[in-house]
Design an enzyme around this catalytic site. Structure first.
Site, short mmCIF file in Angstrom:
data_model
loop_
_atom_site.label_atom_id
_atom_site.label_comp_id
_atom_site.label_asym_id
_atom_site.label_seq_id
_atom_site.Cartn_x
_atom_site.Cartn_y
_atom_site.Cartn_z
N CYS A 173 0.85 -1.20 0.00
CA CYS A 173 0.00 0.00 0.00
C CYS A 173 0.88 1.26 0.00
O CYS A 173 1.58 1.51 -0.98
CB CYS A 173 -0.96 -0.01 1.20
SG CYS A 173 -1.93 -1.51 1.36
N ASP A 236 -8.92 -2.46 -7.72
CA ASP A 236 -8.40 -1.51 -6.73
C ASP A 236 -9.01 -0.14 -7.02
O ASP A 236 -8.67 0.51 -8.01
CB ASP A 236 -6.88 -1.45 -6.83
CG ASP A 236 -6.25 -0.69 -5.68
OD1 ASP A 236 -6.84 0.30 -5.22
OD2 ASP A 236 -5.15 -1.08 -5.25
N HIS A 269 -7.88 -3.74 -3.69
CA HIS A 269 -6.72 -3.20 -2.98
C HIS A 269 -6.48 -4.02 -1.71
O HIS A 269 -7.41 -4.50 -1.08
CB HIS A 269 -6.99 -1.73 -2.61
CG HIS A 269 -5.80 -1.10 -1.94
ND1 HIS A 269 -4.68 -0.73 -2.63
CD2 HIS A 269 -5.56 -0.81 -0.64
CE1 HIS A 269 -3.80 -0.22 -1.78
NE2 HIS A 269 -4.31 -0.27 -0.57
#
Length: 301
Positions: A173, A236, A269
């Site tokens: 991330c 995502d 994500h």
């Protein structure tokens, strides 16, 4: 519980709540002992990796600004020397998920080091207030973070158990973006694996947000000093596929033929984060297999 679908945390309409009662706390070390409660799923069954045949410890070393930078280290028992992998956390810092990733890498024969980039301000790991987490993360600017990576490289080079000439970096991330940035800055790195780090500013980003995020990976392709493997999810919502394609194009223009980006169909994500709702086991397993193969060829070799 917050379902994280974006690299630097949710936007207001992303929030949904869960009634799980959390039973995590601090065990007296440098780091929060459990999984970040802001993202912990009620039904989570995280991968747990023991420390058998490993040396796992908390250390600290000086950063360029004089801060004593804490880090979690996991490495195989024995004299080594072992190839090194720097592990760059998500926005929650060095909580149990990141420590477990370090132990997984140590079981694979690496000395894994996870610096605590956010602790100059506070530890985001135990917090449930995402606005406070984001405030802490925002204080870790590019030059500070690159300084902390540099300090980690320096410290590792001084350890008898570490191979200072064989070093990789991986991150998740927020940390995925740091991987691209670090591989464009430090020639000593042999390879990087970026898990769903932002590549370019969002289409609706304000000029201030765009400037605050620099340097963006899409602008760094010419500067990459080692190959990077990017692992991204098709679904995502924080990293649109057009930005992934823009990064692929930038890599091609820069003739970075040893770098590549893999996009997992249907994956959201945070698909590797086994303590979150976003965990996608098949994509996570394939990504980990690719990471090990990428490092085997470029870091361990």
């Amino acid at each position: 519980m917050t379902t994280l679908i974006r690299p630097e945390g949710p936007e207001p309409d992303d929030i949904r709540l869960n009634r799980r009662a959390l039973a995590t706390g601090t065990l007296g070390g440098l780091f929060f002992a459990g999984y970040a409660p802001a993202a912990l799923a009620a039904q989570a069954a995280p991968v747990t990796t023991d420390a058998a045949a490993l040396v796992a410890e908390e250390v600290s070393y000086p950063a360029p600004d004089g801060f004593q930078l804490p880090a979690y280290v996991a490495r195989p028992q024995g004299d080594g020397p072992f190839p090194v992998v720097i592990v760059v956390s998500e926005i929650f810092g060095v909580h149990e998920y990141i420590r477990d990733v370090c132990r997984r890498l140590a079981k694979a024969g690496y000395a894994a080091i996870a610096p605590a980039f956010f602790l100059r301000v506070a530890d985001p790991a135990p917090l449930s207030d995402m606005q406070e987490v984001q405030r802490i993360v925002a204080a870790a600017g590019y030059e500070q973070v690159m300084g902390d990576v540099s300090a980690t490289l320096d410290w590792a080079s001084q350890q008898l158990w570490a191979r200072g000439d064989r070093i990789g970096i991986t991150g998740f991330c927020w940390g995925g973006k740091v991987v691209w940035q670090a591989c464009a800055r430090f020639a000593v790195l042999d390879a990087g694996v970026a898990w769903y780090g932002r590549l370019a500013p969002a289409a609706n980003a304000t000029p201030q947000q765009t400037e605050a995020g620099r340097p963006w990976p899409v602008d760094l392709a010419d500067d990459l000093k080692c190959p990077v493997l990017g692992l991204y999810g098709e679904n995502d919502r924080g990293i649109p596929l057009d930005t992934v394609e823009a990064m692929r194009s930038a890599l091609a223009r820069a003739d970075q033929t040893d770098s590549e980006i893999v996009v997992y169909p249907g994956a959201p994500h945070g698909f590797h984060a086994d303590y979150r709702d976003s965990f996608a086991p098949a994509a996570a397993a394939d990504g980990w297999r690719r990471l090990l193969a990428f490092f085997e060829a470029r870091v361990r070799a």
